[in-house]
Motif scaffolding. Structure first.
Motif, short mmCIF file in Angstrom:
data_model
loop_
_atom_site.label_atom_id
_atom_site.label_comp_id
_atom_site.label_asym_id
_atom_site.label_seq_id
_atom_site.Cartn_x
_atom_site.Cartn_y
_atom_site.Cartn_z
N HIS A 81 0.73 -0.96 0.02
CA HIS A 81 0.00 0.09 -0.04
C HIS A 81 0.86 1.39 -0.11
O HIS A 81 0.57 2.09 -0.63
CB HIS A 81 -0.93 -0.10 1.45
CG HIS A 81 -1.89 1.23 1.23
ND1 HIS A 81 -3.03 1.21 0.26
CD2 HIS A 81 -2.08 2.42 1.98
CE1 HIS A 81 -3.58 2.23 0.34
NE2 HIS A 81 -3.01 3.04 1.29
N GLN A 82 2.02 1.30 0.77
CA GLN A 82 2.76 2.50 0.75
C GLN A 82 3.68 2.69 -0.77
O GLN A 82 3.53 3.90 -0.97
CB GLN A 82 3.84 2.08 1.85
CG GLN A 82 4.86 3.43 2.19
CD GLN A 82 4.17 4.59 2.42
OE1 GLN A 82 3.24 4.57 3.32
NE2 GLN A 82 4.47 5.57 1.80
N ALA A 83 3.70 1.68 -1.22
CA ALA A 83 4.32 1.78 -2.63
C ALA A 83 3.42 2.11 -3.53
O ALA A 83 3.81 3.03 -4.36
CB ALA A 83 4.95 0.37 -2.82
N TYR A 84 2.37 1.94 -3.64
CA TYR A 84 1.11 2.09 -4.36
C TYR A 84 1.02 3.74 -4.15
O TYR A 84 0.87 4.59 -5.16
CB TYR A 84 -0.23 1.68 -4.14
CG TYR A 84 0.00 0.10 -4.05
CD1 TYR A 84 0.67 -0.52 -5.30
CD2 TYR A 84 -1.02 -0.81 -3.54
CE1 TYR A 84 0.80 -1.97 -5.43
CE2 TYR A 84 -0.96 -1.98 -3.54
CZ TYR A 84 -0.15 -2.58 -4.66
OH TYR A 84 -0.22 -4.08 -4.60
N LEU A 85 1.06 4.33 -2.94
CA LEU A 85 0.82 5.92 -2.76
C LEU A 85 2.23 6.22 -3.33
O LEU A 85 2.03 7.25 -3.77
CB LEU A 85 0.67 6.03 -1.30
CG LEU A 85 -0.61 5.45 -0.54
CD1 LEU A 85 -0.33 5.78 0.87
CD2 LEU A 85 -1.72 6.08 -1.38
N GLU A 86 3.31 5.69 -3.05
CA GLU A 86 4.53 6.48 -3.77
C GLU A 86 4.58 6.70 -5.03
O GLU A 86 5.01 7.49 -5.84
CB GLU A 86 5.72 5.90 -2.95
CG GLU A 86 5.97 6.09 -1.61
CD GLU A 86 7.16 5.10 -1.04
OE1 GLU A 86 7.95 4.70 -1.72
OE2 GLU A 86 7.29 5.04 0.41
N GLU A 87 3.91 5.61 -5.55
CA GLU A 87 4.19 5.48 -7.00
C GLU A 87 2.87 6.16 -7.76
O GLU A 87 2.68 6.27 -8.92
CB GLU A 87 4.17 4.06 -7.69
CG GLU A 87 5.56 3.38 -7.34
CD GLU A 87 5.86 2.09 -7.92
OE1 GLU A 87 4.93 1.63 -8.52
OE2 GLU A 87 6.73 1.48 -7.66
#
Length: 112
Positions: A81-87
């Motif tokens: 989820h954190q990676a999705y937000l960052e990307e």
């Protein structure tokens, strides 16, 4: 896929190359990777892709491979989820990836 019919090392290499082909902010599915690799090697399936990702996927953007419903692998839900937000990956209100906006078919352009 019958045991021994597909070279496991080659299968794993192609799975990881498919994952690397997925652009930032987009995702693909275990099934889509299985289809692309299966077209070349004549077998395999989503579970085999999951097995490769589980054992060898740490060096590739693993969060870009999701279940068909847009949910990430359960063991990495928070990290994904954190990676999705960052990307900037499109998400649904449920927190799952919006597959209509984010899905891309993986590819194997530069074959050896």
């Amino acid at each position: 896929m019958s045991p021994g019919s597909i070279d496991a090392e080659e299968y794993a290499e192609l799975v990881l190359r498919c994952v690397e082909s997925v652009p930032r902010g987009q995702v693909t599915t275990y099934g889509a990777i299985a289809e692309v690799v299966g077209e070349l090697l004549g077998g395999g399936g989503p579970r085999q892709v999951g097995s490769v990702m589980s054992s060898q996927g740490g060096g590739v953007p693993w969060w870009r491979v999701v279940h068909a419903d847009g949910s990430p692998p359960t063991c990495h839900d928070g990290e994904a989820h954190q990676a999705y937000l960052e990307e900037g990956t499109p998400l649904r209100p449920s927190g799952k990836v919006d597959m209509r906006q984010a899905f891309v078919r993986p590819r194997l352009d530069s074959q050896p």
